[in-house]
Write an enzyme that holds these catalytic residues in place. Structure first.
Site, PDB file in Angstrom:
ATOM      1  N   CYS A 115       0.611  -1.133  -0.116  1.00  0.00           N
ATOM      2  CA  CYS A 115      -0.102  -0.032  -0.011  1.00  0.00           C
ATOM      3  C   CYS A 115       0.803   1.413  -0.009  1.00  0.00           C
ATOM      4  O   CYS A 115       0.355   2.334  -0.167  1.00  0.00           O
ATOM      5  CB  CYS A 115      -0.909   0.166   1.109  1.00  0.00           C
ATOM      6  SG  CYS A 115      -2.212  -1.375   1.032  1.00  0.00           S
ATOM      7  N   HIS A 252      -3.412   7.506   2.210  1.00  0.00           N
ATOM      8  CA  HIS A 252      -3.794   6.179   1.687  1.00  0.00           C
ATOM      9  C   HIS A 252      -5.152   5.950   2.004  1.00  0.00           C
ATOM     10  O   HIS A 252      -5.490   6.031   3.300  1.00  0.00           O
ATOM     11  CB  HIS A 252      -2.774   5.115   2.196  1.00  0.00           C
ATOM     12  CG  HIS A 252      -3.317   3.728   2.005  1.00  0.00           C
ATOM     13  ND1 HIS A 252      -3.694   3.514   0.779  1.00  0.00           N
ATOM     14  CD2 HIS A 252      -3.285   2.754   2.848  1.00  0.00           C
ATOM     15  CE1 HIS A 252      -3.770   2.142   0.736  1.00  0.00           C
ATOM     16  NE2 HIS A 252      -3.550   1.570   2.050  1.00  0.00           N
ATOM     17  N   ASN A 282      -9.842   0.155  -0.423  1.00  0.00           N
ATOM     18  CA  ASN A 282      -8.508   0.049  -0.647  1.00  0.00           C
ATOM     19  C   ASN A 282      -7.755  -0.314  -1.747  1.00  0.00           C
ATOM     20  O   ASN A 282      -8.003  -1.640  -1.862  1.00  0.00           O
ATOM     21  CB  ASN A 282      -7.910  -0.670   0.799  1.00  0.00           C
ATOM     22  CG  ASN A 282      -6.527  -0.555   0.835  1.00  0.00           C
ATOM     23  OD1 ASN A 282      -5.652  -0.129   0.180  1.00  0.00           O
ATOM     24  ND2 ASN A 282      -6.049  -1.098   2.219  1.00  0.00           N
TER      25      ASN A 282
HETATM   26  N1  ACO Z   1     -18.764  -8.058   8.716  1.00  0.00           N
HETATM   27  C1  ACO Z   1     -19.383  -8.252   9.859  1.00  0.00           C
HETATM   28  N2  ACO Z   1     -18.606  -8.762  10.913  1.00  0.00           N
HETATM   29  C2  ACO Z   1     -17.236  -8.831  10.928  1.00  0.00           C
HETATM   30  C3  ACO Z   1     -16.637  -8.469   9.466  1.00  0.00           C
HETATM   31  C4  ACO Z   1     -17.306  -8.213   8.353  1.00  0.00           C
HETATM   32  N3  ACO Z   1     -16.932  -7.789   7.192  1.00  0.00           N
HETATM   33  N4  ACO Z   1     -15.375  -8.615   9.594  1.00  0.00           N
HETATM   34  C5  ACO Z   1     -15.021  -9.073  11.023  1.00  0.00           C
HETATM   35  N5  ACO Z   1     -16.191  -9.132  11.507  1.00  0.00           N
HETATM   36  C6  ACO Z   1     -16.304  -9.423  13.003  1.00  0.00           C
HETATM   37  C7  ACO Z   1     -15.289  -9.999  13.546  1.00  0.00           C
HETATM   38  O1  ACO Z   1     -15.344 -11.606  13.249  1.00  0.00           O
HETATM   39  C8  ACO Z   1     -15.261  -9.916  14.959  1.00  0.00           C
HETATM   40  O2  ACO Z   1     -16.515 -10.819  15.620  1.00  0.00           O
HETATM   41  P1  ACO Z   1     -16.342 -11.380  17.034  1.00  0.00           P
HETATM   42  O3  ACO Z   1     -16.249 -10.221  18.065  1.00  0.00           O
HETATM   43  O4  ACO Z   1     -17.638 -12.151  16.958  1.00  0.00           O
HETATM   44  O5  ACO Z   1     -15.209 -12.258  17.070  1.00  0.00           O
HETATM   45  C9  ACO Z   1     -16.066  -8.493  15.181  1.00  0.00           C
HETATM   46  O6  ACO Z   1     -16.415  -8.178  13.699  1.00  0.00           O
HETATM   47  C10 ACO Z   1     -14.674  -7.574  15.438  1.00  0.00           C
HETATM   48  O7  ACO Z   1     -13.731  -7.608  14.593  1.00  0.00           O
HETATM   49  P2  ACO Z   1     -12.401  -6.945  14.840  1.00  0.00           P
HETATM   50  O8  ACO Z   1     -11.445  -7.512  13.756  1.00  0.00           O
HETATM   51  O9  ACO Z   1     -12.151  -6.817  16.281  1.00  0.00           O
HETATM   52  O10 ACO Z   1     -13.093  -5.420  14.254  1.00  0.00           O
HETATM   53  P3  ACO Z   1     -12.078  -4.032  13.940  1.00  0.00           P
HETATM   54  O11 ACO Z   1     -13.202  -3.097  14.850  1.00  0.00           O
HETATM   55  O12 ACO Z   1     -11.029  -4.282  14.289  1.00  0.00           O
HETATM   56  O13 ACO Z   1     -12.406  -3.763  12.500  1.00  0.00           O
HETATM   57  C11 ACO Z   1     -11.041  -3.728  10.473  1.00  0.00           C
HETATM   58  C12 ACO Z   1     -11.687  -4.577  11.486  1.00  0.00           C
HETATM   59  C13 ACO Z   1     -12.148  -3.120   9.847  1.00  0.00           C
HETATM   60  C14 ACO Z   1     -10.427  -4.747   9.789  1.00  0.00           C
HETATM   61  C15 ACO Z   1      -9.968  -2.826  11.204  1.00  0.00           C
HETATM   62  O14 ACO Z   1      -9.272  -3.729  12.365  1.00  0.00           O
HETATM   63  C16 ACO Z   1      -9.165  -2.340  10.264  1.00  0.00           C
HETATM   64  O15 ACO Z   1      -9.452  -1.519   9.565  1.00  0.00           O
HETATM   65  N6  ACO Z   1      -7.771  -2.715  10.274  1.00  0.00           N
HETATM   66  C17 ACO Z   1      -6.860  -2.162   9.378  1.00  0.00           C
HETATM   67  C18 ACO Z   1      -6.739  -2.839   8.130  1.00  0.00           C
HETATM   68  C19 ACO Z   1      -6.505  -2.433   7.155  1.00  0.00           C
HETATM   69  O16 ACO Z   1      -6.817  -1.211   6.691  1.00  0.00           O
HETATM   70  N7  ACO Z   1      -5.527  -2.759   6.227  1.00  0.00           N
HETATM   71  C20 ACO Z   1      -5.343  -2.448   4.953  1.00  0.00           C
HETATM   72  C21 ACO Z   1      -4.066  -2.702   4.407  1.00  0.00           C
HETATM   73  S1  ACO Z   1      -2.783  -1.791   5.462  1.00  0.00           S
HETATM   74  C22 ACO Z   1      -3.039  -0.264   5.443  1.00  0.00           C
HETATM   75  O17 ACO Z   1      -3.513  -0.048   4.352  1.00  0.00           O
HETATM   76  C23 ACO Z   1      -3.027   0.549   6.406  1.00  0.00           C
END
Ligand code: ACO
Length: 325
Positions: A115, A252, A282
């Site tokens: 990224c 980004h 993304n």
């Molecule tokens: N729909 C519904 N529920 C979901 C989904 C989905 N698509 N994905 C995960 N869940 C659930 C999980 O299973 C979890 O359930 P549980 O509590 O029963 O176990 C719950 O939602 C919470 O999951 P978390 O992973 O803790 O959710 P979080 O609030 O951290 O959000 C996310 C997840 C959106 C991926 C976040 O962590 C994030 O944005 N991280 C950054 C990742 C990123 O942007 N990466 C891109 C590449 S790196 C970069 O570009 C910076």
């Protein structure tokens, strides 16, 4: 003291026609529109047609950037293309773009920083120009992340999209201060200890398969806000500027909450932050040049304005570039 600067003289973006909405995704995996919007800000993403490769997207973006600059392929001395989803293991996707735009001299190669790839590619091209080695460069970020997603993993497949963005750089004389037009400075970092937190579990030398993207979302989120805020401060300090001097930040486009968290940490007002994650999701290395092309194209970013580009991605890699338009 006079010095060579890389001026951005053209921008262009390309998004595949097919739009995939959150609601459509909810028919494939256990997710829903409101969860995706609340956690990420993403409403829809573009997905490349099976017949389209990363190079096809890159060529369209490159052609638009060249037209915007009023130049042709023969005017370009260097192509640096950032991608983590190349057409083939080799040759570089950049060489396909080179052939397509009718550029028969100079050099074309890929860089890989996921990224952060566009910031890395921009830095490489800027250094070629500042060293006097080339006069014009085409810098491209292009990805087909839809090809490396595990479409059964709801935690990752909802986050990404396909697209390409490009800029044309041209060498110009500057005075060496922060009032110059062009790229004022670039700042790159990586920390390979975090490789496992965001990686693809395949590749030619490991599994001989393409593999799928794997991510520890929460950990990536935590590192992203800290690293991005730090590199933005580093870029501002290197140029004797503060956040209040910035006209625009083009971050980004990974996640609305990362963008907002970083802006808050820097005391930046959100109305100076370019946001396209809601419509593009993304697009990895394509996200910054795509958002930039939109904001230049619709007249938000104007000549003379100070613009900060920043990104973070797998590796981890992260970086920033400060540019006066
Ligand atoms: N729909 C519904 N529920 C979901 C989904 C989905 N698509 N994905 C995960 N869940 C659930 C999980 O299973 C979890 O359930 P549980 O509590 O029963 O176990 C719950 O939602 C919470 O999951 P978390 O992973 O803790 O959710 P979080 O609030 O951290 O959000 C996310 C997840 C959106 C991926 C976040 O962590 C994030 O944005 N991280 C950054 C990742 C990123 O942007 N990466 C891109 C590449 S790196 C970069 O570009 C910076």
């Amino acid at each position: 003291m006079s010095m060579l600067r890389s001026r951005i003289v053209g921008v262009g973006g390309y998004l595949p026609e097919r739009i995939l909405t959150n609601s459509e995704l909810a028919q494939q995996v256990d997710t829903n529109d409101s969860w995706i919007i609340e956690r990420t800000g993403i409403r829809e993403r573009h997905i490349a047609d099976p017949s389209e490769r990363t190079s096809d997207l890159a060529i369209r973006a490159a052609e638009r950037a060249l037209a915007n600059a009023g130049l042709s392929g023969q005017n370009i001395d260097l192509i640096v293309l950032a991608t983590a989803t190349p057409d083939n293991t080799f040759p570089a996707t950049a060489t396909r773009v080179q052939a397509a735009i009718g550029m028969t001299h100079g050099a074309a190669f890929d860089v890989q920083a996921v990224c952060s790839g566009f910031i890395y590619a921009l830095t490489v091209a800027d250094n070629f120009i500042k060293a006097g080695q080339v006069k014009t460069a085409l810098v491209i970020g292009a990805e087909t992340f839809s090809r490396i997603l595990d479409w059964t993993d709801r935690a990752t497949c909802v986050l990404f999209g396909d697209g390409a963005g490009a800029v044309v750089l041209r060498a110009e004389e500057g005075q060496g201060g922060n009032a110059d037009n062009g790229i004022l400075s670039t700042h790159l970092h990586s920390d390979g200890r975090h490789y496992k937190l965001l990686h693809v579990d395949g590749g030619p030398s490991s599994t001989q398969t393409v593999g799928h993207l794997r991510m520890e979302g929460r950990e990536v989120f935590r590192h992203a806000v800290v690293n991005l805020a730090a590199v933005v401060q580093e870029a501002l300090a290197a140029n004797d500027l503060t956040a209040t001097d910035l006209d625009w930040v083009v971050p980004h486009q990974a996640n609305k909450r990362i963008i907002e968290g970083t802006a808050r940490k820097l005391g930046l007002s959100l109305d100076r932050v370019v946001m396209s994650v809601d419509r593009h999701a993304n697009t990895s290395a394509a996200s910054v040049p795509l958002a930039l092309a939109e904001a230049v194209g619709d007249g938000r970013i104007k000549a003379g304005q100070l613009v900060l580009l920043e990104a973070m991605g797998g590796g981890f890699t992260w970086g920033a570039a400060l540019v006066r338009f």
